[in-house]
Design a protein around this motif. Sequence first.
Motif, short mmCIF file in Angstrom:
data_model
loop_
_atom_site.label_atom_id
_atom_site.label_comp_id
_atom_site.label_asym_id
_atom_site.label_seq_id
_atom_site.Cartn_x
_atom_site.Cartn_y
_atom_site.Cartn_z
N UNK A 4 0.82 -1.22 0.00
CA UNK A 4 0.00 0.00 0.00
C UNK A 4 0.85 1.26 0.00
N UNK A 5 0.40 2.27 -0.74
CA UNK A 5 0.97 3.62 -0.70
C UNK A 5 -0.07 4.52 -0.04
N UNK A 6 0.32 5.21 1.02
CA UNK A 6 -0.61 6.12 1.69
C UNK A 6 -1.36 5.46 2.83
N UNK A 7 -2.17 6.26 3.50
CA UNK A 7 -2.91 5.78 4.67
C UNK A 7 -4.10 4.92 4.24
N UNK A 8 -4.43 3.87 5.01
CA UNK A 8 -5.56 3.00 4.67
C UNK A 8 -6.88 3.60 5.11
N UNK A 9 -7.18 4.77 4.62
CA UNK A 9 -8.38 5.51 5.02
C UNK A 9 -9.17 5.95 3.79
N UNK A 10 -10.46 6.12 3.99
CA UNK A 10 -11.29 6.68 2.91
C UNK A 10 -11.28 8.21 2.95
N UNK A 11 -11.08 8.79 4.12
CA UNK A 11 -10.84 10.23 4.24
C UNK A 11 -9.43 10.37 4.76
N UNK A 12 -8.53 10.91 3.93
CA UNK A 12 -7.12 10.95 4.29
C UNK A 12 -6.86 11.91 5.44
N UNK A 13 -5.93 11.56 6.33
CA UNK A 13 -5.57 12.46 7.43
C UNK A 13 -5.18 13.84 6.91
N UNK A 14 -5.68 14.87 7.58
CA UNK A 14 -5.39 16.24 7.17
C UNK A 14 -6.33 16.78 6.12
N UNK A 16 -9.95 17.95 4.57
CA UNK A 16 -11.19 18.55 5.07
C UNK A 16 -12.42 17.81 4.55
N UNK A 17 -12.21 16.81 3.72
CA UNK A 17 -13.34 16.07 3.16
C UNK A 17 -14.05 15.27 4.25
N UNK A 18 -15.34 15.01 4.02
CA UNK A 18 -16.14 14.22 4.95
C UNK A 18 -16.91 13.15 4.18
#
Length: 210
Positions: A4-14, A16-18
């Motif tokens: 994986x590249x990047x955080x395993x999130x649907x809304x990336x840390x930092x 402002x998206x929700x």
Amino acid sequence: QWHRIGAPRWVLPGSNAKPPLTPEYQKVFEANQAEMAAGGMGNVPSWYCLPQGMPMMMNIYDPMEVIVTPAVTYILISHINDSYRRIYTDGRAWPATADPTFNGYSIGKWIDEDGDGRYDVLEVETRHLKGPRTYDSTGIPFHEDNKTVVKERIYLDKTDHNIIYDEVTVYDKALTRPWTSIKKARRDSNPNPTWVSEVCTEDNAFVRIG
């Protein structure tokens, strides 16, 4: 082996998206976050060793292997009891009946997007999913009816074939609109990488009653 590249999130840390949740499911999300902030587990089922299912498993918490055959493409990820998917590419129709599973039932189609005679995109649709499931470890909820449909476009980077993308779009009644997240991974340069088998119950410290 893909990492994986990047955080395993649907809304990336930092960011402002929700999540584009309906007001009803925004309240469910906030309740999940409050429970986790107080030390609870929220709605994340993998803490008691249930499979993460789709689309959470495509966050690629552990390295991914993709095995392409003429009729089926297999995606193997060792996280949470060796998760795997079968994506049928043999032209079959949707089954009249299918038992829901955490990973769902996936039908794919290979696309020659640039017309050069080589397939370069795998388009996938996944249905027949069951819960409980979530998007990631933050507790974003799905609708309780479990009628989620997940569509994907999986392809290599046009300038660097050691990078793979998975454009994941979710259609769910808990959302106000379809929601897309692009997952990204890099190929391990080692031709003989080490694979780890992850057995959740082996080191799970939690007990679920009920």
